[in-house]
Motif scaffolding. Structure first.
Motif, PDB file in Angstrom:
ATOM      1  N   UNK A  34       0.827  -1.208   0.000  1.00  0.00           N
ATOM      2  CA  UNK A  34       0.000   0.000   0.000  1.00  0.00           C
ATOM      3  C   UNK A  34       0.862   1.259   0.000  1.00  0.00           C
ATOM      4  N   UNK A  35       1.998   1.196   0.641  1.00  0.00           N
ATOM      5  CA  UNK A  35       2.840   2.384   0.767  1.00  0.00           C
ATOM      6  C   UNK A  35       3.774   2.593  -0.421  1.00  0.00           C
ATOM      7  N   UNK A  36       4.354   1.498  -0.924  1.00  0.00           N
ATOM      8  CA  UNK A  36       5.372   1.661  -1.955  1.00  0.00           C
ATOM      9  C   UNK A  36       5.241   0.774  -3.167  1.00  0.00           C
ATOM     10  N   UNK A  37       4.145   0.012  -3.278  1.00  0.00           N
ATOM     11  CA  UNK A  37       3.966  -0.868  -4.422  1.00  0.00           C
ATOM     12  C   UNK A  37       4.812  -2.123  -4.308  1.00  0.00           C
ATOM     13  N   UNK A  38       4.680  -3.033  -5.270  1.00  0.00           N
ATOM     14  CA  UNK A  38       5.398  -4.306  -5.211  1.00  0.00           C
ATOM     15  C   UNK A  38       6.917  -4.145  -5.143  1.00  0.00           C
ATOM     16  N   UNK A  39       7.459  -3.082  -5.758  1.00  0.00           N
ATOM     17  CA  UNK A  39       8.906  -2.908  -5.775  1.00  0.00           C
ATOM     18  C   UNK A  39       9.485  -2.767  -4.379  1.00  0.00           C
ATOM     19  N   UNK A  40       8.661  -2.300  -3.445  1.00  0.00           N
ATOM     20  CA  UNK A  40       9.157  -2.084  -2.082  1.00  0.00           C
ATOM     21  C   UNK A  40       9.236  -3.364  -1.267  1.00  0.00           C
ATOM     22  N   UNK A  41       8.627  -4.430  -1.763  1.00  0.00           N
ATOM     23  CA  UNK A  41       8.562  -5.679  -1.000  1.00  0.00           C
ATOM     24  C   UNK A  41       9.701  -6.593  -1.439  1.00  0.00           C
ATOM     25  N   UNK A  42      10.718  -6.695  -0.598  1.00  0.00           N
ATOM     26  CA  UNK A  42      11.811  -7.622  -0.820  1.00  0.00           C
ATOM     27  C   UNK A  42      11.926  -8.523   0.413  1.00  0.00           C
TER      28      UNK A  42
END
Length: 207
Positions: A34-42
């Motif tokens: 919600x905060x940063x989109x899929x790119x933020x999820x590592x």
């Protein structure tokens, strides 16, 4: 029969601490999306923000794509519960035509809302992730049999209708800015087309 029998298989036993970690990781992953989109999820970022070891994240999801697959599965379970026991017309209590229309429209919305997650969950060379709790074919077959439209082969018709609600089609339609209309607009057009198809199949106008 208003509730289709969906072969989900026997639930895998899960220790209390493992379940707690899984729910924690999925909740944090949703916050990050919600905060940063899929790119933020590592894997590293998720472990750090959740306050858990990186090894725990790897054991739970295997790969970064596994995080998104788990999120899709969780949303699919919620969708299935709405179909099985939610209010009509998506849930039991409405006629076959109304339920078919509602199912197609809501499923299309579910896929559109999760397009970025589907893309992020794609394993290299394997395409879009499958949804293990997908009940589309079973549900459509049940509704067509209940409708008793005099079709020669309602089961084969259910297969063809189910193909119209597959995720890869939506992924293709919104794969790039030049591929067609924005995802939300494409989803609305597909939902309207689904309703037109069902209304003509049933020879009714439910607008």
């Amino acid at each position: 029969m208003d509730r289709p029998v969906v072969p989900l298989g026997k639930p895998r036993a899960e220790r209390a601490d493992a379940k707690r970690n899984r729910l924690r990781l999925l909740a944090v992953a949703r916050e990050m999306l919600a905060e940063g989109g899929p790119e933020s999820v590592t894997m590293d970022a998720l472990a750090e923000r959740a306050g858990l070891g990186k090894g725990t994240v790897f054991r739970r999801f295997g790969t970064r794509a596994g995080i998104f697959k788990a999120l899709i599965e969780e949303e699919a379970h919620r969708f299935q519960e709405a179909v099985l026991s939610g209010p009509p017309p998506l849930g039991p209590g409405a006629g076959p035509a109304e339920r078919l229309i509602a199912y197609g429209r809501v499923r299309t919305g579910f896929l559109i809302d999760n397009l970025d997650v589907f893309r992020a969950g794609m394993e290299r060379g394997l395409g879009a992730p499958t949804v293990e709790v997908d009940m589309t074919l079973v549900h459509l077959r049940m509704l067509l049999r209940r409708a008793d439209l005099g079709m020669r082969d309602p089961d084969s018709l259910a297969v063809q209708l189910a193909a119209a609600l597959e995720g890869p089609l939506l992924l293709y339609m919104s794969s790039s800015p030049d591929a067609g209309p924005p995802a939300a607009e494409a989803g609305l057009r597909l939902a309207d087309a689904w309703q037109d198809l069902v209304e003509r199949l049933f020879r009714v106008d439910l607008k």
